[in-house]
Design a protein around this motif. Structure first.
Motif, short mmCIF file in Angstrom:
data_model
loop_
_atom_site.label_atom_id
_atom_site.label_comp_id
_atom_site.label_asym_id
_atom_site.label_seq_id
_atom_site.Cartn_x
_atom_site.Cartn_y
_atom_site.Cartn_z
N GLY A 105 0.82 -1.20 0.00
CA GLY A 105 0.00 0.00 0.00
C GLY A 105 0.85 1.25 0.00
O GLY A 105 2.09 1.20 0.01
N ILE A 106 0.19 2.39 -0.02
CA ILE A 106 0.86 3.68 -0.07
C ILE A 106 0.25 4.57 1.01
O ILE A 106 -0.98 4.64 1.15
N THR A 107 1.09 5.25 1.78
CA THR A 107 0.65 6.13 2.84
C THR A 107 1.31 7.49 2.68
O THR A 107 2.52 7.57 2.47
N LEU A 108 0.53 8.55 2.79
CA LEU A 108 1.06 9.90 2.77
C LEU A 108 0.84 10.53 4.14
O LEU A 108 -0.31 10.63 4.60
N GLY A 109 1.92 10.91 4.80
CA GLY A 109 1.82 11.55 6.11
C GLY A 109 1.49 13.03 5.95
O GLY A 109 2.17 13.77 5.24
N VAL A 110 0.43 13.49 6.62
CA VAL A 110 -0.03 14.87 6.53
C VAL A 110 -0.09 15.46 7.93
O VAL A 110 -0.50 14.78 8.88
N THR A 111 0.30 16.73 8.08
CA THR A 111 0.28 17.41 9.36
C THR A 111 -1.05 18.13 9.56
O THR A 111 -1.49 18.89 8.68
N ILE A 112 -1.70 17.87 10.70
CA ILE A 112 -2.96 18.53 11.03
C ILE A 112 -2.90 19.03 12.48
O ILE A 112 -1.95 18.74 13.21
N ASP B 39 1.07 14.46 13.14
CA ASP B 39 1.13 13.83 11.82
C ASP B 39 0.15 12.66 11.76
O ASP B 39 0.14 11.80 12.66
N VAL B 40 -0.65 12.61 10.72
CA VAL B 40 -1.60 11.50 10.54
C VAL B 40 -1.43 10.94 9.14
O VAL B 40 -1.03 11.66 8.21
N PRO B 41 -1.71 9.66 8.96
CA PRO B 41 -1.53 9.07 7.62
C PRO B 41 -2.80 9.14 6.78
O PRO B 41 -3.90 8.90 7.27
#
Length: 484
Positions: free
Chosen positions: A372-379, A391-393
């Protein structure tokens, strides 16, 4: 989600080394899955060929046992096994002599695709190629599949290429690297070149560094004799990790077709800088209580062969100038995992102050397990108390996103063998690509020998030698945790 299966043309596939370990574990169970998936036409034939004295019935029994042992346990398709076995036969063949070749030729049919899988050691490639031509089994439309290791160094790779080239054109030769057949590896190209979101950011201006990790929990097992002559650099970095690096770093090809893709991969390899010896760490797993170490496993108490390699390298072109690529692979590590991590740079200015901490976007491409592919995004972290960042995926685990049917997609060997029958070389290495990879790898190995280097010991179940952690720490970075 149900995949659309397109049957291939009728074919005769001859597997030299048909009674060997690779055939039993991967090739034959994979072909059975393609048969059950409706991709193999009724006219398809599979012919095992080896030195063993065996008849059709004996080979079919071996094939059935292999499928029971190594096949798909979730969907065994027992009801389809008899029909599959009807398409299987066997011929005893002497790879270095004349025995069996005339009989094998008699089993092949005109008007079908002919493919010959060399599931044997490289020392037999030339003998097989010569006899396929000499006895008239192969013509200009036939395909040959060759397994790694494709050479031990640049000199031997060139010799193998020259041997095959005497009998077959480059368009007929399929050098297989099963990593390129993995669903996520191909999805990497779809993510890069099918989404406007990523490609504009895929360069040194926005990417801080890239990590490629292929970790195994197993030791050398029964491959000690081979592995001790190769080591992690030859066995993994020169081919598997190199191919992953190429797909990450290459320029967009003009079209998704064999030579366009392989031209761009070749440019990456030729743009790789020589690696400074300070930027390489070699390791060897040490004994741990009742768990034997590497030297015990290969039965050589003085072996200096590495079971772990970590290195920092650079691709010297406009896209990647100054962006380091960190590669590592090893055996007897903490978990079995293969991951590519694209770590993006910090935002140029944080409006949230020092207390918000350091946060980076990371695109993680998992090849195994749980593709799979995961992009970590800051919220913002939910709740009162100010602006706290977390950081959440954004997770696209294929089985979750695409439904249970995604688990039934072909595995690497299944897909690649069907590509051979189709005549599609996109996911196979070209001869000049293999030679360029060895030209970059050889000086690294020669440097170890010249410096009389001894691999650093590391604990079984660890992340490798401590020096590999320092390889990142001294750059102000750290490896992503190895976990399943």
């Amino acid at each position: 989600m149900v995949s659309r299966v397109i049957p291939v043309d009728p074919f005769d596939l001859v597997i030299f080394g048909g009674t060997g370990d690779l055939a039993r574990r991967k090739i034959l169970p994979g072909l059975f899955r393609r048969f059950c998936g409706g991709q193999m036409p009724p006219e398809a034939r599979i012919i095992g060929a080896a030195r063993s004295d065996m008849d059709d019935a004996g080979f079919r029994q071996m094939v059935a046992e292999s499928i029971h042992e190594f096949g798909d346990k979730r969907h065994p398709h027992e009801d389809q096994l008899p029909a599959f076995l009807e398409r299987v036969s066997y011929e005893t063949v002497d790879a270095t002599g004349d025995g069996g070749w005339t009989a094998l030729k008699a089993r092949l049919r005109p008007g079908t695709v002919r493919a010959f899988y060399f599931s044997v050691g490289p020392s037999l490639f030339g003998d097989l190629a010569e006899r396929l031509r000499g006895f008239g089994l192969a013509d200009d439309d036939s395909r040959v599949v060759v397994e790694k290791p494709f050479g031990h160094d640049l000199k031997s790779a060139r010799a193998l290429n020259a041997t095959l080239a005497r009998h077959f054109s480059e368009q007929q030769i399929y050098r297989i690297d099963h990593y390129l057949g993995k669903e996520t590896v191909q999805n990497l190209m779809a993510v890069r070149f099918g989404n406007m979101l990523f490609e504009p950011l895929w360069n040194a201006q926005y990417v801080d560094h890239i990590q490629i990790t292929v970790a195994e929990t197993v030791g050398v097992g029964g491959r000690g004799g081979y592995y001790d002559k190769s080591g992690a650099m030859r066995d993994m970095v020169q081919n598997h990790l190199m191919q992953l690096l190429c797909l990450i770093a290459m320029e967009p090809p003009a079209r998704f077709e064999p030579d366009s893709v392989r031209d761009e991969k070749l440019k990456v390899i030729r743009a790789l800088d020589p690696v400074d010896w300070h930027h390489i760490v070699r390791g060897q797993y040490a004994p741990d209580g009742d768990t034997p170490g590497y030297r015990h496993d290969v039965e050589d108490p003085r072996s200096r062969t590495e079971s772990f390699v970590a290195l920092k390298c650079h691709v010297s072109n406009w896209r990647w100038a100054g962006t380091p690529f960190y590669l590592r692979t090893g055996k007897k590590l903490r978990a079995r995992t293969s991951e590519i991590a694209v770590v993006f740079k910090d935002a140029p200015h944080s409006i949230f102050g020092a207390d918000a901490g350091r946060h980076r976007n990371v695109l993680s491409i998992r090849l195994q397990p749980n593709e799979g592919i995961t992009l970590g995004v800051t919220i913002k972290e939910p709740g009162p108390g100010g602006m706290r960042l977390v950081d959440v995926p954004l997770d696209m685990t294929f089985a979750d996103a695409l439904g249970p049917d995604v688990e039934d997609v072909p595995d690497a060997y299944e897909r690649l063998i069907m590509d051979v029958i189709r005549g599609n070389q996109t996911l196979f290495m070209r001869g000049d690509e293999v030679e360029a990879a060895w030209a970059w790898t050889d000086p690294i190995i020669e440097g170890w020998i010249a410096r009389n280097e001894v691999p650093k010991p590391y604990d079984v179940g660890s992340s490798g030698p401590d020096d590999s952690l320092m390889l990142m720490h001294k750059d102000g970075r750290k490896w992503r945790e190895i976990r399943s």
